[in-house]
Design an enzyme around this catalytic site. Sequence first.
Site, PDB file in Angstrom:
ATOM      1  CG  ASP A 116      13.065  18.665   7.538  1.00 29.71           C
ATOM      2  OD1 ASP A 116      13.416  17.366   7.678  1.00 29.71           O
ATOM      3  OD2 ASP A 116      14.017  19.145   7.170  1.00 29.71           O
ATOM      4  CD  GLU A 163      13.887  14.495  10.941  1.00 33.24           C
ATOM      5  OE1 GLU A 163      14.552  13.576  10.291  1.00 33.24           O
ATOM      6  OE2 GLU A 163      14.331  15.784  10.509  1.00 33.24           O
TER       7      GLU A 163
HETATM    8  C1  NOJ Z   1      15.136  15.199   7.366  1.00 36.70           C
HETATM    9  C2  NOJ Z   1      14.255  14.537   6.049  1.00 36.70           C
HETATM   10  O1  NOJ Z   1      13.452  13.646   6.508  1.00 36.70           O
HETATM   11  C3  NOJ Z   1      15.420  14.204   5.039  1.00 36.70           C
HETATM   12  O2  NOJ Z   1      14.746  13.653   4.066  1.00 36.70           O
HETATM   13  C4  NOJ Z   1      16.066  15.688   4.501  1.00 36.70           C
HETATM   14  O3  NOJ Z   1      17.071  15.445   3.568  1.00 36.70           O
HETATM   15  C5  NOJ Z   1      16.687  16.419   5.801  1.00 36.70           C
HETATM   16  N1  NOJ Z   1      15.764  16.418   6.973  1.00 36.70           N
HETATM   17  C6  NOJ Z   1      16.710  17.916   5.225  1.00 36.70           C
HETATM   18  O4  NOJ Z   1      15.672  18.237   5.096  1.00 36.70           O
END
Ligand code: NOJ
Length: 518
Positions: free
Chosen positions: A200, A262
């Site tokens: 993440d 990500e």
């Molecule tokens: C990216 C995640 O995909 C999203 O759903 C989340 O709100 C944020 N990161 C914070 O963790």
Amino acid sequence: MPQPWWRSAVFYEIYVRSFADANDDGIGDLPGITSRLEYIRDLGVDAVWLTPFYPSPQKDHGYDVADYFDVNPEYGTLEDFDRLLARAHELRLKVLVDIVPNHTSDQHEWFKAAVTSPDNPFRERYHFADPRPAGMPPNNWTSSFGGAAWSPEPKGPQWYLHLFAPEQPDLNWWHPAVPEEFERIVKFWLDRGADGFRIDVAAALFKRRDLADRPLITDRVTGAARFDSAFGIIDQPQVHAVYRRWRQIANLYQPDRVLVGEIFDPRRHSRYILPDQLHMAFALIHLPWDATLWKRSIDTSRRAMRGPGAEPTWTLANHDVVRPVTRLGGGSTGRARALAALLMLLGLPGQFFLYQGDELGLEEVDLPDDLRQDPVFLHTGGSQKGRDGCRVPLPWHRGRPNAGFSTVAPWLPVPMAWDRLAVDVQAGSGESMLGHLRKALAERKRLAGGLPQGMRWRPAPAGVLAYSRDRMTVACNFLDRAVLLPADGRLLLGSNPLVGVKRGALRLPANSAAWLLA
Ligand code: NOJ
Ligand code: CA
């Protein structure tokens, strides 16, 4: 040399809360996923990514982790996770766990300790700072969910940093206990058999150490004041040592474990996707339906790759963005475009991530405000609708309550109209979205290995994209009218029944795509 399993793999993102509900409490769970793994196998994907299933107050639906070593009781137990993994492996599916290293929940033991007193040593594992005069936050950084990135601690005098919701305090990665703890977490799930991680907000871990204000500049186009985007507050070089270490750990396991960051900005990809860091990061195509823009984006993502055999990880959607069918025009037009887009991206070299429900052509749901739960909605006072609309539970069976997701009302309501999009309806038809995708994934698998990693664009009229990979040609018509192209081979796949090859010409109806094999 045989390719590692993850190269060119297709991943399926499971939004745990909304995939399948085994105990009929209206909330998706791990046993529900296990019971539906054959569906995912039959789809023809290689792996799944599970969104966070850790104990969590669910202020950001699992991205606020209270305990990285356990399972949220709503979703099951560690034994349920083991069973899911064992069954997935029996079915030759890999399983990625979502790791959330940028922030914890405010209910994590570390943060709960940190706020007990101003000299608690756990404070150093987060970012606490004194407010500025007149009760202003310590700096001018903003939260991705709206408002300041700082909130006053519940009882003490200081404020703490949160780039997302106030219930998601950011960790201080400069403190050695933080990287140490995450190595423990990485090993814990790899030892349990997980095949890797989706990481993440992977570029955000280290914040600039001086916590300096972002300078305001005048936008040259609009003349309005805005933050200088060139002034980086995250993405500090120290983060690379973290991923080098995680990669060393991953390399100790067999079969290959993978790290998926990500990170969307292709300008960052070349610094992270490296043989000693991450295996991949997302090339998310979130653009209006325009051939020139799509071509440019595909080229940019491909050019960002370094190193032998590295190709982008294409994706059209995830649980944070508006469903492709809706984004691309909605209704039958949106559905046709979304399917054409999927065929176009699935033909490219590289990995692919499919978000649950996109194989059914689900649309974004316009939920009534009083049912919305996303912190984006709550923290922007409703000015941004948030992401609930792409997180609605999946329809499994026509004619059953809540389209077969659960007998009780699910956590977000399933629209009545989804009955006809249910899995059991679409599974029986080759012309359904699901039918088309199964065919495409089967062909992709059949062709794998025989196709070169590279691709080259073919000449095509404005509004049409065509590329070749050796014997295969893929063409996509972005226009609202049919076009004829010279055909090079026989038709392997068409996104609608009117796609056809006749007398050396490929007919592509409006918003359609085709795969040809010479
Ligand atoms: C990216 C995640 O995909 C999203 O759903 C989340 O709100 C944020 N990161 C914070 O963790
Ligand atoms: Ca449940």
